[in-house]
Design an enzyme around this catalytic site. Structure first.
Site, mmCIF file in Angstrom:
data_model
loop_
_atom_site.group_PDB
_atom_site.id
_atom_site.type_symbol
_atom_site.label_atom_id
_atom_site.label_comp_id
_atom_site.label_asym_id
_atom_site.label_seq_id
_atom_site.Cartn_x
_atom_site.Cartn_y
_atom_site.Cartn_z
ATOM 1 N N VAL A 11 35.452 -25.260 -46.408
ATOM 2 C CA VAL A 11 35.955 -24.566 -44.971
ATOM 3 C C VAL A 11 37.213 -23.910 -44.927
ATOM 4 O O VAL A 11 37.591 -23.007 -44.929
ATOM 5 C CB VAL A 11 35.527 -25.474 -43.746
ATOM 6 C CG1 VAL A 11 35.844 -24.357 -42.473
ATOM 7 C CG2 VAL A 11 34.084 -25.705 -43.610
ATOM 8 N N LEU A 156 29.873 -20.940 -41.249
ATOM 9 C CA LEU A 156 29.852 -20.421 -42.923
ATOM 10 C C LEU A 156 28.343 -20.774 -43.489
ATOM 11 O O LEU A 156 28.294 -22.090 -43.228
ATOM 12 C CB LEU A 156 31.056 -20.616 -43.260
ATOM 13 C CG LEU A 156 32.429 -20.249 -42.629
ATOM 14 C CD1 LEU A 156 33.641 -20.839 -43.638
ATOM 15 C CD2 LEU A 156 32.288 -18.504 -42.595
ATOM 16 N N LYS A 210 28.169 -25.658 -31.848
ATOM 17 C CA LYS A 210 27.964 -25.918 -33.074
ATOM 18 C C LYS A 210 26.585 -26.732 -33.652
ATOM 19 O O LYS A 210 25.787 -26.541 -34.562
ATOM 20 C CB LYS A 210 29.129 -26.521 -33.730
ATOM 21 C CG LYS A 210 28.931 -27.045 -35.451
ATOM 22 C CD LYS A 210 29.023 -25.831 -36.196
ATOM 23 C CE LYS A 210 28.584 -26.331 -37.547
ATOM 24 N NZ LYS A 210 28.976 -25.746 -38.629
ATOM 25 N N PHE A 255 15.272 -18.098 -41.301
ATOM 26 C CA PHE A 255 14.969 -19.426 -41.179
ATOM 27 C C PHE A 255 13.665 -19.833 -41.006
ATOM 28 O O PHE A 255 13.205 -21.042 -40.454
ATOM 29 C CB PHE A 255 16.095 -20.072 -40.467
ATOM 30 C CG PHE A 255 17.136 -20.295 -41.089
ATOM 31 C CD1 PHE A 255 18.051 -19.113 -41.288
ATOM 32 C CD2 PHE A 255 17.866 -21.594 -41.408
ATOM 33 C CE1 PHE A 255 19.471 -19.197 -41.922
ATOM 34 C CE2 PHE A 255 19.134 -21.687 -42.337
ATOM 35 C CZ PHE A 255 19.700 -20.394 -42.416
ATOM 36 N N CYS A 266 25.476 -30.057 -44.123
ATOM 37 C CA CYS A 266 25.599 -29.843 -42.767
ATOM 38 C C CYS A 266 24.539 -30.291 -41.796
ATOM 39 O O CYS A 266 24.555 -31.031 -40.971
ATOM 40 C CB CYS A 266 25.871 -28.564 -42.578
ATOM 41 S SG CYS A 266 27.416 -27.984 -43.367
HETATM 42 C C1 UGA Z 1 24.242 -24.185 -42.511
HETATM 43 C C2 UGA Z 1 24.284 -23.319 -41.362
HETATM 44 O O1 UGA Z 1 23.456 -22.114 -41.826
HETATM 45 C C3 UGA Z 1 25.839 -22.578 -41.396
HETATM 46 O O2 UGA Z 1 25.640 -21.603 -40.249
HETATM 47 C C4 UGA Z 1 26.656 -23.742 -40.730
HETATM 48 O O3 UGA Z 1 27.924 -23.137 -40.866
HETATM 49 C C5 UGA Z 1 26.820 -24.892 -42.094
HETATM 50 O O4 UGA Z 1 25.353 -25.278 -42.219
HETATM 51 C C6 UGA Z 1 27.622 -25.819 -41.740
HETATM 52 O O5 UGA Z 1 27.480 -26.575 -40.487
HETATM 53 O O6 UGA Z 1 28.809 -25.898 -42.118
HETATM 54 P P1 UGA Z 1 24.486 -24.308 -45.292
HETATM 55 O O7 UGA Z 1 24.315 -25.839 -45.062
HETATM 56 O O8 UGA Z 1 25.615 -23.773 -46.012
HETATM 57 O O9 UGA Z 1 24.951 -23.731 -43.911
HETATM 58 O O10 UGA Z 1 23.086 -23.712 -45.536
HETATM 59 P P2 UGA Z 1 21.727 -22.983 -45.071
HETATM 60 O O11 UGA Z 1 21.782 -21.537 -45.746
HETATM 61 O O12 UGA Z 1 21.775 -23.046 -43.658
HETATM 62 O O13 UGA Z 1 20.645 -23.712 -45.666
HETATM 63 C C7 UGA Z 1 20.445 -25.187 -45.263
HETATM 64 C C8 UGA Z 1 18.994 -25.517 -46.139
HETATM 65 O O14 UGA Z 1 17.955 -25.234 -45.344
HETATM 66 C C9 UGA Z 1 18.991 -25.329 -47.566
HETATM 67 O O15 UGA Z 1 18.240 -26.558 -48.147
HETATM 68 C C10 UGA Z 1 17.867 -24.071 -47.555
HETATM 69 O O16 UGA Z 1 17.145 -24.081 -48.823
HETATM 70 C C11 UGA Z 1 17.134 -24.420 -46.121
HETATM 71 N N1 UGA Z 1 16.260 -23.254 -45.736
HETATM 72 C C12 UGA Z 1 17.017 -22.307 -45.278
HETATM 73 C C13 UGA Z 1 14.889 -23.403 -45.769
HETATM 74 O O17 UGA Z 1 14.208 -24.253 -46.270
HETATM 75 N N2 UGA Z 1 14.204 -22.395 -45.420
HETATM 76 C C14 UGA Z 1 14.953 -21.276 -44.803
HETATM 77 O O18 UGA Z 1 14.249 -20.463 -44.178
HETATM 78 C C15 UGA Z 1 16.393 -21.356 -44.552
#
Ligand code: UGA
Length: 437
Positions: A11, A156, A210, A255, A266
């Site tokens: 971050v 992010l 958050k 999502f 996260c």
């Molecule tokens: C997440 C949040 O999306 C961010 O907004 C937040 O800032 C961040 O955590 C944090 O707290 O720092 P991130 O962990 O980078 O971001 O990843 P995501 O894109 O949210 O994906 C998280 C997980 O969900 C991954 O394993 C992804 O494969 C899974 N996912 C996502 C699904 O299985 N299906 C979906 O439709 C979307």
């Protein structure tokens, strides 16, 4: 304008580099001296698309500098972004050791008015506790120095963090002080001029936004995973169901992609911390707890899916395509691949794996004796009894199935991200399984 970043992790580095690219004079600090000397040479400890180039440019213009001297960093600017890590503890609470340590250092070293901006995810009430801690230390210094606390959570996503910083959906500024809010608005001029909505709130509310946002996104995923599992049993197509739901503007399409369960540093950590926080307040957050339980079950279900397709897993070669928790990152923290590989190894399967970025991180957890790491997807699929696609990397969406068919032992293809075309895969003689269909 000068800006200080305390904590040069993911971050801090994204925030610092983006602000430096906008012309701010950014000084980034970290206690890890080796990391700092690498960063001074433009060497990043993480893979994030575009970040390396951005950092190198900012180093060249002199807008981004690095140091291990916290006192210097505190005096560099009135605006102190605190981006230290807040890892999960055994009991699911958040470890706030770094947050409090930084607060103490600020109180002992500040020489003029400061805005202490918490970007790290911290339990509701932390900003208020930091305010008291700093005030108490300043009182002991018999100092009239003033400061304000702001909760400015980051949203992010790994893999698209630069774009998320430059083009956020919203900016949340939680503070009691109009002076601090105005300073933060100045920092975010670039985003505000583009019309990004700003939500001004109290500190506690911003902290909760958050947690609530991450928990809600994770709930969407867990719910969709559950619906997909039911779809598999009743003959409905989970992908089309997801599309049909997402077209409702009240639900929205994002999502809602079913998968092997969510991972990352996260969602799991924040959901556990939210339930823990509720427990401490005497409230049993059953729905929140259920999000995690559903996610754990989903990973176990994936192992069963593989076993159902292959039969006994003993001495069977299982190919894992994708180790990171999502594409465009080398991060494997809480990656579904880890639990699934663990389950497969327990059942005595032989694992061959390939990931474009995450293999070095995985090698720290599983040696080359436990997993055979391969240099490309095809090497990983040689003599395979089952190819399992776990991360939606772009290069896995255009695999050469003709070639794959000629090198595998048994033609089984399990796509746990639904990125391949089932009829195409089947047309090459593969048994295909997706998720939710
Ligand atoms: C997440 C949040 O999306 C961010 O907004 C937040 O800032 C961040 O955590 C944090 O707290 O720092 P991130 O962990 O980078 O971001 O990843 P995501 O894109 O949210 O994906 C998280 C997980 O969900 C991954 O394993 C992804 O494969 C899974 N996912 C996502 C699904 O299985 N299906 C979906 O439709 C979307």
């Amino acid at each position: 304008m000068n800006i200080s970043i305390i904590g040069s992790g993911y971050v801090g580095l994204v925030t610092g580099s983006c602000l430096a690219s906008q012309g701010f004079n950014v000084l980034c600090c970290d206690t890890d001296t080796e990391k700092i000397s690498n960063l001074k040479n433009g060497l990043l400890p993480i893979y994030e698309p575009g970040l390396s180039e951005l950092l190198k440019n900012c180093l060249a213009t002199g807008h981004m500098r690095f140091t291990s001297d916290l006192a210097d960093t505190i005096q560099h600017s009135d605006i102190l972004f605190v981006t230290v890590n807040t890892p999960a503890m055994e009991d699911n609470s958040c470890n706030l050791e770094h947050i409090y340590k930084v607060a103490e250092e600020i109180a002992y070293n500040m020489d003029c008015y400061k805005v202490i901006v918490h970007k790290s995810t911290v339990p509701v009430g932390t900003g208020r506790k930091v305010k008291k801690l700093v005030s108490d230390i300043l009182a002991g210094r018999t100092s009239e120095l003033q400061f304000d606390i702001v909760s400015n959570p980051e949203f992010l996503r790994e893999g698209s963090a630069i774009n998320d910083f430059m083009n956020p959906d919203r900016i949340v500024i939680g503070s009691d002080s109009p002076r601090a809010v105005n300073i933060l608005k100045e920092v975010y001029t670039f985003q505000l001029e583009k019309g990004t909505p700003v939500l001004e709130t109290g500190i506690e509310t911003a902290e909760m936004i958050k947690y609530a946002s991450n928990a809600f996104l994770a709930a969407k995923i867990s719910f969709m995973n559950e619906i997909s599992n039911i779809c598999e049993l009743c003959g409905a197509d989970g992908i089309i169901v997801s599309k049909g739901m997402g077209l409702d503007t009240r639900i929205g399409p994002r999502f809602l992609d079913p998968g092997p369960g969510f991972g990352g540093s996260c969602f799991p950590k924040d959901i556990k911390a939210l339930s823990h926080m509720a427990d401490l307040l005497g409230y049993d957050a059953r729905f929140t707890k259920c999000i995690m339980e559903t996610n754990t079950c989903q990973k176990v279900r994936m192992i069963r899916k593989i076993e159902k397709a292959v039969g006994s897993l003993q001495n069977k070669v299982i190919t894992i395509l994708g180790l990171s928790f999502k594409p465009e990152t080398d991060d494997i923290r809480e990656s579904p691949s880890i639990s699934i590989i663990e389950g497969l190894l327990e059942k005595k399967a032989i694992i061959k794996a390939y990931d474009p970025q995450a293999m070095e991180n995985m090698k720290k957890m599983y040696s080359q004796h436990q997993i055979k790491y391969c240099s490309n997807p095809y090497e990983a699929c040689e003599n395979s009894n089952c190819i399992t696609l776990l991360t939606a990397w772009q290069e896995f969406s255009c695999l050469d199935f003709k070639l794959l068919r000629s090198i595998v032992n048994s033609p089984i293809f399990i796509d746990l991200r639904n990125i391949s075309n089932p009829s195409l895969v089947r047309s090459y003689g593969f048994y295909y399984e997706g998720i939710g269909r």
